[in-house]
Motif scaffolding. Structure first.
Motif, PDB file in Angstrom:
ATOM      1  N   PRO A   6     -15.405 -19.939 109.835  1.00 15.83           N
ATOM      2  CA  PRO A   6     -14.156 -19.805 109.503  1.00 15.83           C
ATOM      3  C   PRO A   6     -14.185 -19.064 108.175  1.00 15.83           C
ATOM      4  N   LEU A   7     -12.869 -19.716 107.398  1.00 19.06           N
ATOM      5  CA  LEU A   7     -12.476 -18.360 105.922  1.00 19.06           C
ATOM      6  C   LEU A   7     -13.453 -19.572 105.167  1.00 19.06           C
ATOM      7  N   ILE A   8     -13.024 -18.271 104.530  1.00 16.66           N
ATOM      8  CA  ILE A   8     -14.690 -18.682 103.545  1.00 16.66           C
ATOM      9  C   ILE A   8     -14.042 -18.422 101.890  1.00 16.66           C
ATOM     10  N   LEU A   9     -14.056 -19.473 100.629  1.00 12.62           N
ATOM     11  CA  LEU A   9     -12.933 -19.931  99.604  1.00 12.62           C
ATOM     12  C   LEU A   9     -14.078 -19.197  99.141  1.00 12.62           C
ATOM     13  N   LYS A  18      -5.010 -17.516  98.208  1.00  9.63           N
ATOM     14  CA  LYS A  18      -4.321 -17.171  99.025  1.00  9.63           C
ATOM     15  C   LYS A  18      -4.557 -16.920 100.635  1.00  9.63           C
ATOM     16  N   VAL A  19      -5.622 -17.175 101.258  1.00 13.17           N
ATOM     17  CA  VAL A  19      -6.491 -17.506 101.827  1.00 13.17           C
ATOM     18  C   VAL A  19      -5.864 -18.494 103.247  1.00 13.17           C
ATOM     19  N   ILE A  20      -5.649 -19.843 102.238  1.00 14.65           N
ATOM     20  CA  ILE A  20      -5.535 -21.019 102.311  1.00 14.65           C
ATOM     21  C   ILE A  20      -3.871 -21.532 102.368  1.00 14.65           C
ATOM     22  N   LEU A  21      -3.224 -20.523 101.045  1.00 15.38           N
ATOM     23  CA  LEU A  21      -2.273 -21.275 100.059  1.00 15.38           C
ATOM     24  C   LEU A  21      -1.104 -20.648 100.408  1.00 15.38           C
ATOM     25  N   PRO A  22       0.021 -21.003 100.310  1.00 16.91           N
ATOM     26  CA  PRO A  22       1.567 -20.033 100.662  1.00 16.91           C
ATOM     27  C   PRO A  22       1.956 -19.938  99.438  1.00 16.91           C
ATOM     28  N   PRO A  46       5.054 -27.987 100.760  1.00 16.00           N
ATOM     29  CA  PRO A  46       3.837 -28.724 102.104  1.00 16.00           C
ATOM     30  C   PRO A  46       3.603 -27.459 102.902  1.00 16.00           C
ATOM     31  N   ASN A  47       2.346 -27.925 103.814  1.00 11.40           N
ATOM     32  CA  ASN A  47       1.919 -26.607 104.247  1.00 11.40           C
ATOM     33  C   ASN A  47       0.104 -26.939 104.643  1.00 11.40           C
ATOM     34  N   GLU A  48      -0.282 -26.513 105.690  1.00 12.17           N
ATOM     35  CA  GLU A  48      -1.265 -26.836 106.693  1.00 12.17           C
ATOM     36  C   GLU A  48      -2.287 -25.834 106.154  1.00 12.17           C
ATOM     37  N   CYS A  49      -3.268 -26.410 105.076  1.00 13.50           N
ATOM     38  CA  CYS A  49      -4.373 -25.740 104.617  1.00 13.50           C
ATOM     39  C   CYS A  49      -5.377 -25.170 105.692  1.00 13.50           C
ATOM     40  N   PRO A  50      -6.044 -24.419 106.456  1.00 16.16           N
ATOM     41  CA  PRO A  50      -6.723 -23.964 107.351  1.00 16.16           C
ATOM     42  C   PRO A  50      -8.318 -24.117 107.252  1.00 16.16           C
ATOM     43  N   GLU A  51      -9.287 -24.578 107.932  1.00 16.09           N
ATOM     44  CA  GLU A  51     -10.244 -24.749 107.885  1.00 16.09           C
ATOM     45  C   GLU A  51     -11.177 -23.710 106.771  1.00 16.09           C
ATOM     46  N   HIS A  52     -11.643 -24.348 105.939  1.00 12.25           N
ATOM     47  CA  HIS A  52     -12.605 -22.686 104.871  1.00 12.25           C
ATOM     48  C   HIS A  52     -14.440 -23.710 104.770  1.00 12.25           C
ATOM     49  N   CYS A  53     -14.469 -22.750 104.078  1.00 14.30           N
ATOM     50  CA  CYS A  53     -15.482 -22.869 103.386  1.00 14.30           C
ATOM     51  C   CYS A  53     -15.622 -22.964 102.228  1.00 14.30           C
ATOM     52  N   LEU A  54     -16.537 -23.966 101.389  1.00  8.30           N
ATOM     53  CA  LEU A  54     -16.274 -23.537  99.805  1.00  8.30           C
ATOM     54  C   LEU A  54     -17.860 -22.784  99.702  1.00  8.30           C
ATOM     55  N   GLY A  93     -20.313 -24.923 100.625  1.00  6.67           N
ATOM     56  CA  GLY A  93     -20.822 -25.272 102.122  1.00  6.67           C
ATOM     57  C   GLY A  93     -20.313 -26.270 102.691  1.00  6.67           C
ATOM     58  N   THR A  94     -19.440 -26.723 101.518  1.00  7.20           N
ATOM     59  CA  THR A  94     -19.212 -27.550 102.540  1.00  7.20           C
ATOM     60  C   THR A  94     -17.522 -26.969 102.958  1.00  7.20           C
ATOM     61  N   TYR A  95     -17.268 -28.171 104.457  1.00 10.57           N
ATOM     62  CA  TYR A  95     -15.769 -27.140 105.289  1.00 10.57           C
ATOM     63  C   TYR A  95     -14.873 -27.914 105.095  1.00 10.57           C
ATOM     64  N   PHE A  96     -14.210 -27.718 104.347  1.00  9.64           N
ATOM     65  CA  PHE A  96     -12.670 -28.400 104.082  1.00  9.64           C
ATOM     66  C   PHE A  96     -11.009 -27.955 104.474  1.00  9.64           C
ATOM     67  N   GLU A  97     -10.762 -28.993 104.778  1.00 10.22           N
ATOM     68  CA  GLU A  97      -9.008 -28.419 105.569  1.00 10.22           C
ATOM     69  C   GLU A  97      -8.312 -29.161 105.608  1.00 10.22           C
ATOM     70  N   ALA A  98      -6.397 -29.242 105.110  1.00  6.10           N
ATOM     71  CA  ALA A  98      -6.497 -30.767 104.259  1.00  6.10           C
ATOM     72  C   ALA A  98      -4.791 -29.996 105.135  1.00  6.10           C
ATOM     73  N   VAL A  99      -3.735 -31.016 105.381  1.00 11.81           N
ATOM     74  CA  VAL A  99      -2.347 -31.874 106.069  1.00 11.81           C
ATOM     75  C   VAL A  99      -2.081 -32.530 104.772  1.00 11.81           C
ATOM     76  N   THR A 100      -0.615 -31.297 104.400  1.00 13.49           N
ATOM     77  CA  THR A 100       0.641 -32.557 103.229  1.00 13.49           C
ATOM     78  C   THR A 100       1.892 -32.011 103.809  1.00 13.49           C
ATOM     79  N   THR A 101       2.634 -33.004 103.331  1.00 13.82           N
ATOM     80  CA  THR A 101       4.233 -32.851 103.470  1.00 13.82           C
ATOM     81  C   THR A 101       5.045 -32.708 102.898  1.00 13.82           C
ATOM     82  N   GLU A 102       4.835 -33.086 101.247  1.00 12.86           N
ATOM     83  CA  GLU A 102       4.938 -32.785 100.293  1.00 12.86           C
ATOM     84  C   GLU A 102       4.970 -32.011  99.271  1.00 12.86           C
ATOM     85  N   TYR A 103       5.581 -31.431  98.203  1.00  9.59           N
ATOM     86  CA  TYR A 103       5.295 -30.381  96.903  1.00  9.59           C
ATOM     87  C   TYR A 103       3.932 -31.249  96.780  1.00  9.59           C
ATOM     88  N   TYR A 104       2.832 -30.129  96.132  1.00  8.68           N
ATOM     89  CA  TYR A 104       1.961 -31.694  95.309  1.00  8.68           C
ATOM     90  C   TYR A 104       1.276 -30.607  94.066  1.00  8.68           C
TER      91      TYR A 104
END
Length: 298
Positions: A6-9, A18-22, A46-54, A93-104
């Motif tokens: 996974p990506l490391i945040l 920038k590794v996970i957001l536009p 709106p974007n798909e935030c890929p899985e990453h480790c905090l 150490g938590t793995y997190f991912e998210a998908v949004t369909t509107e501005y946030y």
């Protein structure tokens, strides 16, 4: 959790997300000389935030209503409808991912695990510290601290590092108390600092009054955690370390204002203010008149 690496945040790095957001952060504490805490303010499409480790203990605070589908450690996290003021809390150490369909719009607050443990270690019986994940919780205290940190970023750090350290310590203890598997054991510190300890700290403050001071460096002088030092210092003096340092700066400024050859801008820098306007406002609040009027009355 996906089988690929996974990506490391890591919020300690510039443009961390920038590794996970536009889009880059609108505000960021990177380079602000804050210790143990990182803060970013974002407005994202709106974007798909890929899985990453905090890399850090992380709080994500939503600032508007939006639809967000998220997973923590591969598990779906309940409702996708978010309201302003809702947040998630997750341990390093938590793995997190998210998908949004509107501005946030949101704030991310990250606490360095080592600093977090150093802050709270005297308040628990043993390690390790476990933070229980939260999703869409509401926490007025965290929201208030978040807004205070955002305001401090917007001002360019006018209140200084001691102020941020106090907010960080309050946040750390609150997270431990409310979301930790272990509850803090807060001993009575009614006696305050010993006279010798207080003298050492006061001498240090006066010697380095012209620069930003961190709570940790003051606490290290008397071999205490930042949290317990703050409590004991206030017991001894009646004010917080940040308030005491501000008072010392104003008293030093009053002495320097007796020298007409020194400009007010120079004096503000010599007593630890990096902004003359903020110096004048603080001086007026404590003394009752502006530095110029105070000098004119001498």
């Amino acid at each position: 959790m996906s089988p690929q690496k996974p990506l490391i945040l890591d919020f300690a790095k510039t443009d961390a997300m920038k590794v996970i957001l536009p889009r880059p952060a609108i505000l960021s504490s990177y380079g602000a000389k804050w210790q143990g805490i990182h803060v970013e303010y974002h407005c994202q499409p709106p974007n798909e935030c890929p899985e990453h480790c905090l890399e850090q203990h992380t709080i994500g605070l939503m600032l508007n209503s939006a639809t967000l589908k998220g997973t923590l450690n591969g598990k779906h996290c309940g409702s996708e409808s978010w309201q302003s003021g809702q947040m998630f809390v997750a341990a390093a150490g938590t793995y997190f991912e998210a998908v949004t369909t509107e501005y946030y719009e949101f704030m991310a607050i990250a606490l360095e695990p080592t600093d977090f443990e150093n802050t709270v270690c005297e308040s628990i019986d043993s390690n390790p510290i476990e933070i229980i994940p939260q999703w869409q919780t509401r926490d007025p205290l965290i929201r208030g601290i978040a807004w205070a940190l955002k305001t401090e970023l917007e001002s360019g750090g006018l209140n200084g590092t001691l102020y941020v350290d106090a907010l960080k310590n309050a946040l750390s203890l609150h997270v431990l108390h409310r979301y930790g598997a272990q509850k803090p054991n807060l001993p009575d510190v009614g006696g305050g600092l010993a006279p010798g300890q207080l003298q050492v700290v006061i001498h240090y403050i006066n010697e380095f009054i012209n620069r930003d001071l961190h709570l940790s460096e003051l606490a290290n002088l008397v071999k205490l955690s930042s949290y317990h030092f703050s409590r004991m210092f206030k017991q001894s003096t009646g004010v917080t370390p940040h308030q005491y340092v501000t008072q010392c700066r104003i008293e030093k400024a009053k002495q320097l204002l007796k020298k007409p050859e020194l400009s007010i801008k120079y004096i503000s820098q010599q007593v630890g203010f990096h902004d003359q306007s903020h110096f004048s406002k603080t001086f007026s609040k404590i003394v009752g008149v502006t530095p110029k009027k105070y000098r004119d009355r001498l």
